[in-house]
Design a protein around this motif. Structure first.
Motif, short mmCIF file in Angstrom:
data_model
loop_
_atom_site.label_atom_id
_atom_site.label_comp_id
_atom_site.label_asym_id
_atom_site.label_seq_id
_atom_site.Cartn_x
_atom_site.Cartn_y
_atom_site.Cartn_z
N PRO A 21 1.04 -1.16 0.03
CA PRO A 21 0.13 -0.18 -0.03
C PRO A 21 0.78 1.22 -0.14
O PRO A 21 2.07 1.06 0.54
N VAL A 22 0.32 2.31 -0.50
CA VAL A 22 1.04 3.63 -0.76
C VAL A 22 0.46 4.72 0.15
O VAL A 22 -0.81 4.79 0.68
N ASN A 23 1.34 5.91 0.37
CA ASN A 23 0.50 7.05 0.80
C ASN A 23 -0.06 7.73 -0.27
O ASN A 23 -0.01 7.18 -1.56
N GLU A 24 -0.26 9.11 0.16
CA GLU A 24 -1.16 9.91 -0.84
C GLU A 24 -0.05 10.42 -1.95
O GLU A 24 -0.58 10.97 -3.00
N GLN A 79 -9.28 3.33 0.14
CA GLN A 79 -8.42 4.66 -0.12
C GLN A 79 -7.16 4.60 -1.09
O GLN A 79 -6.78 5.48 -1.58
N GLN A 80 -6.73 3.25 -0.96
CA GLN A 80 -5.81 2.86 -1.79
C GLN A 80 -6.22 3.26 -3.73
O GLN A 80 -5.35 3.74 -4.16
N ILE A 81 -7.37 2.87 -3.88
CA ILE A 81 -7.84 3.20 -5.24
C ILE A 81 -7.97 4.48 -5.28
O ILE A 81 -7.70 5.28 -6.47
N VAL A 82 -8.44 5.21 -4.33
CA VAL A 82 -8.30 6.85 -4.50
C VAL A 82 -7.01 7.53 -4.76
O VAL A 82 -6.62 8.34 -5.44
N TYR A 83 -6.03 6.98 -3.88
CA TYR A 83 -4.71 7.51 -4.04
C TYR A 83 -4.13 7.32 -5.39
O TYR A 83 -3.38 8.15 -6.08
#
Length: 382
Positions: A234-237, A271-275
């Motif tokens: 997973p990643v941050n913004e 949230q990952q898809i959003v980022y």
């Protein structure tokens, strides 16, 4: 560059390529001028063709996989590589499509890393991050054509010298990439690099695929993807890995049984898809690092039957669903490429590995050359 993009009714060519008897029983390699860059540098195009009708073309500029002609279950050829038609576009609007990426594929946080106590600052071309070599990476260098061979396999070897300090990286590096196509439809890509001082290297190919054919009006999100990975990073913004290895089970990132790319692509509750504006994530392959290429992904188009298997020696696979292709890029046959028109499957070390000691190291030392072997293997499902 050769004009083969419009060959969609290629049944006759496929039938000839699959014949026996007096027809050639070896893969063929040819080369021709592809044009000149703005500074007058001459670019070469090398075409590798197998007897089953599969054909690829490689440009010396960026050591780029420019074209990948593959038959469907009826023998009709289509180019599955999303990319530009003209050399000038590769130079004037570089977008990594099909290019050999180096020194470091993917993102490095803040454009910096520390090696043996010294911090190195890289160009920041992705917000605060350095991406794919920092904007003036190996994808926009004209590689030297070392050899072009026909035979049991058709191949081309290209090389590049990257001086110490280029794009902020330590060490003078001699890099190479060899493309080899056999008569069964396997395109092997072998990357190598040797350095005269400790550095970090992470090379890959950045081809973007649509198994229905580039420019297909339905896009590529109906392509079915399978990935043998039970975890992803997973990643941050800022699209930098957090350091966690997160289980895919129960999430839209579970491709272990195969599913269409559009399943979960727009799930705004994740949230990952959003980022990522969709899928733009690294998968931690269950196989890990291997001596020989092993399966990393399968991509198929159910309508045409075209199938692509991706194999690699590396531990990670970056999946990018073309989320930043915004309709301003004009590619082959005048096609206007949009979000979701192609899928990149990039085997590599994990993103930002130099800043994550728990990730597989990207360090390369003198006397211990870097090596990465990947394979694009195409076939047809009934």
């Amino acid at each position: 560059m050769r004009k083969l993009y419009s060959i969609m009714a290629g049944t006759a060519l496929f039938a000839i390529g699959c014949g026996t008897g007096s027809l050639a029983q070896a893969a063929e390699a040819t080369q021709e001028p592809a044009g000149v860059l703005a500074d007058g540098t001459e670019v070469t195009e090398i075409t590798l063709t197998g007897k089953n009708g599969v054909s690829v073309s490689i440009l010396s500029f960026g050591a780029t996989l420019h074209e990948f002609l593959v038959p469907d279950r009826n023998g009709n050829l289509a180019d599955i590589a999303v990319s530009y038609e003209n050399l000038s576009d590769y130079e004037e609007r570089p977008n990594y499509w099909g290019a050999t990426i180096g020194r470091y594929a993917n993102r490095i946080a803040g454009g910096k890393f520390t090696l043996d106590g010294k911090t190195y600052q890289l160009p920041q071309n992705d917000g605060e991050n350095s991406l794919h070599g920092g904007g003036k990476g190996w994808d926009v260098r004209n590689w030297k054509v070392e050899s072009v061979k026909s035979g049991r396999v058709a191949s081309v070897r290209l090389s590049l010298v990257s001086p110490d300090g280029e794009a902020g990286y330590p060490g003078a590096v001699n890099a190479s990439v060899t493309y080899s196509l056999d008569d069964a439809g396997s395109l092997r890509i072998e990357f190598g690099a040797a350095t005269n001082k400790p550095t970090v290297i992470n090379m890959t190919n950045h081809a973007i695929f649509n198994m229905a054919g580039e420019g297909a009006p339905q896009g590529a999100m109906d392509n079915v993807l399978t990935i043998p990975a039970s975890h992803y990073t997973p990643v941050n913004e800022k699209l930098i890995p957090t350091g966690e290895l997160r289980a895919v089970d129960g999430t839209v990132f579970d491709f272990r049984s195969g599913k269409a790319m559009n399943e979960g692509l727009r799930d705004g509750t994740d949230q990952q898809i959003v980022y990522g504006r969709g899928f733009d994530h690294n998968f931690a392959l269950d196989k890990g690092v291997t001596a020989q290429p092993e399966l990393a992904a399968i991509l198929t188009d159910p309508a045409s039957g075209r199938k692509l298997e991706v194999l690699t020696t590396e531990p990670g696979l970056q999946v990018y669903a073309g989320n930043f292709i915004d309709g301003t890029y004009i590619g082959k046959n005048g096609h206007l490429y949009r979000m979701g028109d192609g899928i990149a499957l990039e085997p590599q070390k994990f993103p930002d590995s130099p800043n994550h000691p728990d990730f597989v190291s990207a360090r390369v030392d003198p006397g211990k050359p870097y090596r990465h072997v990947m394979v694009y293997r195409v076939s047809v499902e009934p």
